[in-house]
Design a protein around this motif. Structure first.
Motif, PDB file in Angstrom:
ATOM      1  N   LEU A 137       6.941   5.775  12.404  1.00 54.91           N
ATOM      2  CA  LEU A 137       6.699   4.438  12.900  1.00 54.91           C
ATOM      3  C   LEU A 137       5.259   3.862  12.641  1.00 54.91           C
ATOM      4  O   LEU A 137       4.928   2.873  13.054  1.00 54.91           O
ATOM      5  CB  LEU A 137       7.254   4.078  14.225  1.00 54.91           C
ATOM      6  CG  LEU A 137       8.479   4.583  14.802  1.00 54.91           C
ATOM      7  CD1 LEU A 137       8.603   4.481  16.217  1.00 54.91           C
ATOM      8  CD2 LEU A 137       9.423   3.681  14.139  1.00 54.91           C
ATOM      9  N   ILE A 138       4.406   4.839  11.973  1.00 50.15           N
ATOM     10  CA  ILE A 138       3.027   4.372  11.971  1.00 50.15           C
ATOM     11  C   ILE A 138       2.681   4.541  10.452  1.00 50.15           C
ATOM     12  O   ILE A 138       3.024   5.481   9.700  1.00 50.15           O
ATOM     13  CB  ILE A 138       2.085   5.406  12.446  1.00 50.15           C
ATOM     14  CG1 ILE A 138       2.394   5.146  14.067  1.00 50.15           C
ATOM     15  CG2 ILE A 138       0.662   4.986  12.296  1.00 50.15           C
ATOM     16  CD1 ILE A 138       1.747   6.492  14.800  1.00 50.15           C
ATOM     17  N   LYS A 139       2.201   3.642   9.633  1.00 45.78           N
ATOM     18  CA  LYS A 139       1.784   3.385   8.279  1.00 45.78           C
ATOM     19  C   LYS A 139       0.261   3.132   8.370  1.00 45.78           C
ATOM     20  O   LYS A 139      -0.143   2.073   8.846  1.00 45.78           O
ATOM     21  CB  LYS A 139       2.486   2.376   7.587  1.00 45.78           C
ATOM     22  CG  LYS A 139       4.009   2.235   7.968  1.00 45.78           C
ATOM     23  CD  LYS A 139       4.883   3.423   7.381  1.00 45.78           C
ATOM     24  CE  LYS A 139       6.418   3.262   7.901  1.00 45.78           C
ATOM     25  NZ  LYS A 139       7.029   4.450   7.745  1.00 45.78           N
ATOM     26  N   LEU A 140      -0.342   3.997   7.443  1.00 48.85           N
ATOM     27  CA  LEU A 140      -1.844   3.861   7.208  1.00 48.85           C
ATOM     28  C   LEU A 140      -1.950   3.414   5.817  1.00 48.85           C
ATOM     29  O   LEU A 140      -1.418   4.160   4.713  1.00 48.85           O
ATOM     30  CB  LEU A 140      -2.927   4.932   7.691  1.00 48.85           C
ATOM     31  CG  LEU A 140      -2.631   5.193   9.358  1.00 48.85           C
ATOM     32  CD1 LEU A 140      -3.742   6.279   9.358  1.00 48.85           C
ATOM     33  CD2 LEU A 140      -3.102   4.156   9.903  1.00 48.85           C
ATOM     34  N   LEU A 141      -2.937   2.523   5.289  1.00 50.34           N
ATOM     35  CA  LEU A 141      -2.945   2.060   3.938  1.00 50.34           C
ATOM     36  C   LEU A 141      -4.267   2.073   3.615  1.00 50.34           C
ATOM     37  O   LEU A 141      -5.366   1.525   4.549  1.00 50.34           O
ATOM     38  CB  LEU A 141      -2.410   0.774   3.639  1.00 50.34           C
ATOM     39  CG  LEU A 141      -1.071   0.551   4.357  1.00 50.34           C
ATOM     40  CD1 LEU A 141      -0.729  -1.188   3.850  1.00 50.34           C
ATOM     41  CD2 LEU A 141       0.100   1.326   3.828  1.00 50.34           C
ATOM     42  N   TYR A 142      -4.896   2.542   2.265  1.00 53.36           N
ATOM     43  CA  TYR A 142      -6.006   2.281   1.788  1.00 53.36           C
ATOM     44  C   TYR A 142      -5.853   1.603   0.509  1.00 53.36           C
ATOM     45  O   TYR A 142      -5.091   2.071  -0.337  1.00 53.36           O
ATOM     46  CB  TYR A 142      -6.898   3.552   1.451  1.00 53.36           C
ATOM     47  CG  TYR A 142      -8.211   3.277   0.757  1.00 53.36           C
ATOM     48  CD1 TYR A 142      -9.121   2.878   1.281  1.00 53.36           C
ATOM     49  CD2 TYR A 142      -8.215   3.424  -0.441  1.00 53.36           C
ATOM     50  CE1 TYR A 142     -10.340   2.568   0.725  1.00 53.36           C
ATOM     51  CE2 TYR A 142      -9.230   3.255  -1.333  1.00 53.36           C
ATOM     52  CZ  TYR A 142     -10.555   2.657  -0.738  1.00 53.36           C
ATOM     53  OH  TYR A 142     -11.566   2.375  -1.573  1.00 53.36           O
ATOM     54  N   CYS A 171       7.481  -0.618  13.576  1.00 51.98           N
ATOM     55  CA  CYS A 171       6.383   0.094  12.899  1.00 51.98           C
ATOM     56  C   CYS A 171       5.164  -0.657  13.390  1.00 51.98           C
ATOM     57  O   CYS A 171       4.933  -1.629  13.818  1.00 51.98           O
ATOM     58  CB  CYS A 171       6.453   0.230  11.456  1.00 51.98           C
ATOM     59  SG  CYS A 171       8.017   1.355  10.989  1.00 51.98           S
ATOM     60  N   ARG A 172       4.166   0.246  13.165  1.00 55.63           N
ATOM     61  CA  ARG A 172       2.874  -0.400  13.284  1.00 55.63           C
ATOM     62  C   ARG A 172       1.994   0.099  12.085  1.00 55.63           C
ATOM     63  O   ARG A 172       1.831   1.133  11.614  1.00 55.63           O
ATOM     64  CB  ARG A 172       1.934   0.269  14.501  1.00 55.63           C
ATOM     65  CG  ARG A 172       2.598  -0.411  15.891  1.00 55.63           C
ATOM     66  CD  ARG A 172       2.423   0.529  17.008  1.00 55.63           C
ATOM     67  NE  ARG A 172       3.502   1.527  16.922  1.00 55.63           N
ATOM     68  CZ  ARG A 172       3.712   2.504  17.782  1.00 55.63           C
ATOM     69  NH1 ARG A 172       2.785   2.649  18.422  1.00 55.63           N
ATOM     70  NH2 ARG A 172       4.383   3.458  17.597  1.00 55.63           N
ATOM     71  N   ILE A 173       1.267  -0.930  11.518  1.00 51.48           N
ATOM     72  CA  ILE A 173       0.550  -0.625  10.169  1.00 51.48           C
ATOM     73  C   ILE A 173      -1.074  -0.999  10.274  1.00 51.48           C
ATOM     74  O   ILE A 173      -1.319  -2.215  10.967  1.00 51.48           O
ATOM     75  CB  ILE A 173       1.190  -1.511   9.024  1.00 51.48           C
ATOM     76  CG1 ILE A 173       2.461  -1.371   8.898  1.00 51.48           C
ATOM     77  CG2 ILE A 173       0.402  -1.314   7.653  1.00 51.48           C
ATOM     78  CD1 ILE A 173       3.355  -2.119   7.990  1.00 51.48           C
TER      79      ILE A 173
END
Length: 698
Positions: A211-216, A238-240
Motif C-alpha cells: 500500500l506504499i509507493k515511493l518514487l524518484y 495506497c499512499r504515494i
C-alpha cells in the motif's frame, strides 16, 4: 509491457555472469543466488565452465528456452543478443544493466531503438538499459547492495536513476524500512515510472499488494498517465510519496507577466502532485522518512483530517523534546499541555522531578516501567491525543533491550500510532538492530520526522477531476476566442473584461479610450476617486503608467495628458478606485501538463515574496481551498490582529471559474489577475492580462 516472465520467471539467464563479484556480471549472480531464487538460473560466459557454483554455457546458442535474460555486456552486443534470444530461445523479458545507449550518444540511441523494436515485435518486457535491475521477493536481479528486508507489507520503490535508488536504499535500511519491490527503470523508453504505476493500478489487490509507493523521478514523460494511476491507487488505499529532481528551471524565459516570471516546470510538478495526492519530498532522507511514517501508520484516514494533529511527546532528554515540539508547531501541529488533575495523576507514576507538561520528560534515570506508564497514560487518559512520539537513547551506561521490548509491545497494543525516535544508532546499535528486526522503523532524528510529517499532513486527498461548469458561459468564451484575428499578443482590456465576465469573475467598472472627454465623463458617472492606467505597455508601473486615488477632474486631465505621451501608450483606462486586500491569480500553459494555476497575495508581493501555490486545471473547490490554505500568508487571508479576513469561499470560486475558462480556451498561454481586491465579502478583479497564442494549424 510488464509480463509474468519479468515478474515471476521460471528461468533466468545472466549474459555476462562471472565469478568476479566486484563487477556487475558477478554481483547480479551473487544477489540472485543470495535471494534464494527458486527457479532455474543459467549463466553465459565463454571463458568459464562454472560461475559461482552454476554451470556456465559458452554461447547463447546452447541455451534451452528461458523466461528472463539479464544482459551485463557491452552496449554494442546487446541488440544482437536480444534479437537472438527473443527469436530462438523464447525469452520474453529483458533486464539490460549495460549503459552506453540513448543517455550517451546518437549511436547508442540507435542501438536502443533496435532493442525496443525487437521487444515490440516479440512482445517482450524491457527494464533498462542503463539501470541496476529489478528487485522483488521472487528474484533479486540487481547488481548492487544493500539488499533491504523484503516483505509483502513493504514499500514498492520506483526510480528513474540507478545510483539514486542505491542511496535511497542505504537511507531506508538504516531506518528499518522494508520493501516489497525495487524498480530501476533506467532509460525507461518501454517501461517507465508511469508504466509501473499503471501496472500496479490495473492489477491492484489490496489483500496482496503493498500500500506504499515511493518514487524518484527525473522526467515525467506522461503527466496525464501519472496523474490518473497515482490518483486511482491512492483512492484504493495506497499512499504515494515522490521526489521530482530537475525542476528548478526558471520561468523568467517568458517573464512578460507576473505569472511568466514565477511559473516554472516546478510549478507544474507541484500542481500535479497536489491534484493526485502525492506527498512531495525534496531529499532521500525525507522520502524514506515519509515511507517510515506510512509504515508506522496503517490507517490512511489518519492523514486527512479537518483539524491539526495533537501529539504527545515522551522523552528522557529535554533538548530533543523541545526541538521536536518546535518543529511540530512550525508544521502546524499541536503539542497540547497536560494540566491540572491529569498532570498530577501522571506525575504520581513517574520519578520525582519528572516533567509532565508535554513533552513528558521521564528523566535520564527513567526505567522501562516509567516509559510504559507514560505511553499508557497517553493512550488511555488523553482522548484528544492523536499520536505519541517516543524519544529514547542512551549515553552508553546501560543496555536498552528491555526498554525497546517495552516499546515494541506498546506499538503492537496501542490504538494510537507510536513514532519511535531512537537516536543512539551507534552506542545502542545492537539494541536498535534487534528492535528493527521485529518489524519496526526508527526515526533517528526528531526534526526530520516533524518536517516529513508536515509534508504528509499538508498533502490533500486526490482531487475531483470533473470540470465545474456551473455559472461559466462556455459558448460565449469560445465565441470571443474564435473571433480573435491575431496571435501571440496580449488582449485589449475590453476583451479581457468580456472573457472574465463570461467566466463569472466579477470585474471593477472601467472605461478605455484615447478621448480625454469620454474618460472624464465616465469618471464623473462612477464617482471619484478613480485610477488611471496606460493601455499598451505590459508592465504599467515600470514606466509610471499607473496613477492611484485621483480625486478630481483636474488631476485626471493632467494624468491623461502625461500618460498619452509615454512610449507605446495607445489609450488610457479609468477604473473606480477600490480598497481591500490585494490578491493574485495567474495561469500558464506548460507543455504536457496543461494550465498551471497560481494564487497568492497580490500587488508587488507576488514577485517580491513569491508566496504562491499552484494547481493543475481544471480545479475542484477542494483543490482551490487547499491551494489557499497552503500559502504562507494564509493567516493574513484568514484575518489577523483585528484585520478582517477575506471571503475564502469566493476566492476559491474565482480560482475554479478561472480554471474552467482555461479548460475551454486552451489558446490562452499566459494570464494573470493582479490585483484581485478583497473587501469584506466582495472580491473583484481590478487588473488582468491575457496572452493568446494560436497553434499554426489553427
Amino acid at each position: 509491457m510488464i509480463n509474468q516472465q519479468l515478474l515471476q520467471p521460471e528461468s533466468i539467464v545472466v549474459i555476462g555472469g562471472s565469478n568476479n563479484v566486484h563487477k556487475p556480471g558477478g554481483a547480479v549472480v551473487r544477489n540472485i543466488l543470495g535471494g534464494n531464487y527458486s527457479g532455474t538460473l543459467r549463466i553465459v560466459n565463454p571463458k568459464e565452465d562454472e560461475v559461482q557454483g552454476v554451470r556456465a554455457f559458452h554461447d547463447v546458442s546452447e541455451l534451452p528456452p528461458t523466461d528472463l535474460a539479464i544482459l551485463v555486456v557491452a552496449a554494442r552486443y546487446c541488440p544482437d543478443y536480444v534479437d537472438f534470444l527473443a527469436r530462438e530461445k523464447q525469452v520474453r523479458a529483458f533486464i539490460i544493466i549495460s549503459a552506453g545507449f540513448s543517455e550517451e550518444t546518437t549511436e547508442g540511441a540507435r542501438l536502443e531503438q533496435r532493442i525496443l523494436d525487437t521487444c515490440q515485435q516479440y512482445g517482450c518486457a524491457l527494464i533498462g538499459p542503463n539501470c541496476i535491475g529489478l528487485l522483488t521477493r521472487w528474484h533479486h536481479s540487481v547488481f548492487t547492495k544493500p539488499i533491504p528486508r523484503l516483505t509483502a507489507e513493504g514499500v514498492d520503490f520506483i526510480s528513474g536513476s540507478g545510483a539514486t535508488a542505491v542511496y535511497v536504499l542505504e537511507s531506508a535500511v538504516s531506518k528499518g524500512l522494508p520493501f516489497n519491490s525495487v524498480w530501476s527503470v533506467g532509460n525507461g523508453h518501454q517501461i517507465g515510472i508511469e508504466d509501473v504505476l499503471e501496472y500496479m493500478d490495473e492489477h491492484f489487490d489490496a489483500s496482496r499488494d503493498s500500500l506504499i509507493k515511493l518514487l524518484y523521478i527525473e522526467n515525467i514523460a506522461n503527466p496525464d498517465k501519472m496523474l490518473y494511476h497515482a490518483t486511482s491507487l491512492i483512492r484504493k488505499g495506497c499512499r504515494i510519496a515522490a521526489i521530482k529532481a530537475g525542476s528548478s528551471e526558471s520561468g523568467s524565459r517568458a517573464a512578460s507577466s507576473h505569472t511568466g516570471a514565477i511559473a516554472s516546470s516546478d510549478s507544474a510538478v507541484e500542481a500535479l502532485f497536489r491534484k493526485a495526492g502525492i506527498v512531495r519530498c525534496f531529499s532521500r532522507e525525507e522520502l524514506t522518512t515519509v515511507g517510515c511514517i506510512f509504515q508506522a501508520v496503517k490507517d490512511s484516514n489518519f492523514f486527512h483530517r479537518a483539524t491539526p494533529l495533537n501529539i504527545a511527546i515522551v522523552t528522557h532528554a529535554g533538548g530533543p523534546g523541545v526541538m521536536l515540539t518546535d518543529a511540530l508547531s512550525k508544521g502546524g501541529m499541536n503539542v497540547p499541555p497536560i494540566e491540572g488533575s491529569q498532570a498530577d495523576e501522571l506525575k504520581a507514576q513517574l520519578l520525582p522531578g519528572s516533567s509532565v507538561a508535554n513533552p513528558i520528560d521521564i528523566l535520564a534515570t527513567g526505567t522501562p516501567q516509567h516509559l510504559a506508564a507514560a505511553i499508557d497514560f497517553c493512550e488511555h487518559k488523553l482522548p484528544d491525543i492523536d499520536a505519541i512520539m517516543v524519544i529514547f537513547g542512551t549515553p552508553g551506561l546501560v543496555q536498552l533491550y528491555e526498554t525497546y521490548d517495552v516499546l515494541h509491545a506498546k506499538i503492537q497494543e496501542c490504538r494510537k500510532p507510536i513514532f519511535p525516535i531512537l537516536p543512539s544508532v551507534n552506542t545502542a546499535g545492537p539494541e536498535v538492530h534487534e528492535f528493527l528486526k521485529k518489524g519496526h522503523v526508527n526515526f533517528a532524528d526528531e526534526v526530520t520526522l516533524a518536517t516529513a510529517l508536515t509534508q504528509v499532513m499538508k498533502t490533500p486527498a486526490p482531487a475531483d477531476q470533473n470540470v465545474v461548469i456551473m455559472g461559466v458561459d462556455v459558448p460565449r468564451i469560445r465565441r470571443i476566442i474564435d473571433s480573435l484575428e491575431g496571435s501571440g499578443s496580449f488582449l485589449p482590456p475590453t476583451l479581457v473584461h468580456d472573457l472574465l465576465s463570461a467566466a463569472g469573475i466579477p470585474t471593477v467598472p472601467e472605461f478605455v479610450s484615447a478621448d480625454r472627454e469620454a474618460l472624464l465623463a465616465f469618471a464623473d458617472n462612477v464617482g471619484y476617486p478613480v485610477v488611471a492606467k496606460v493601455v499598451g505597455p505590459v508592465h504599467k508601473s515600470d514606466i509610471g503608467g499607473v496613477a492611484l486615488n485621483i480625486r478630481s477632474r483636474e488631476v485626471l486631465t493632467a494624468e491623461f495628458d502625461r500618460m498619452m505621451q509615454l512610449e507605446g501608450v495607445t489609450a488610457v483606462m479609468v477604473q473606480k478606485m477600490l480598497k481591500g486586500t490585494e490578491l493574485f491569480i495567474g495561469a500558464k500553459y506548460e507543455q504536457r501538463f496543461g494550465h498551471v494555476v497560481l494564487c497568492g497575495l497580490g500587488g508587488i508581493f507576488v514577485e517580491v515574496l513569491r508566496d504562491v501555490s499552484s494547481g493543475l486545471a481544471p480545479l475542484s473547490y477542494e483543490e482551490a481551498e487547499s491551494m489557499i490554505h497552503s500559502l504562507r500568508a494564509y493567516k493574513i487571508l484568514k484575518g489577523t490582529r483585528g484585520q478582517q479576513g477575506i471571503n475564502q469561499r469566493k476566492f476559491a470560486d474565482i480560482l475554479v471559474r478561472l480554471s474552467t475558462l482555461l479548460r475551454f480556451a486552451t489558446e490562452i498561454k499566459e494570464m494573470d489577475i493582479n490585483p484581485l481586491l478583497a473587501d469584506g465579502d466582495d472580491i473583484i478583479a481590478v487588473d488582468a492580462r491575457i496572452l493568446v497564442v494560436r497553434e499554426k494549424s489553427e
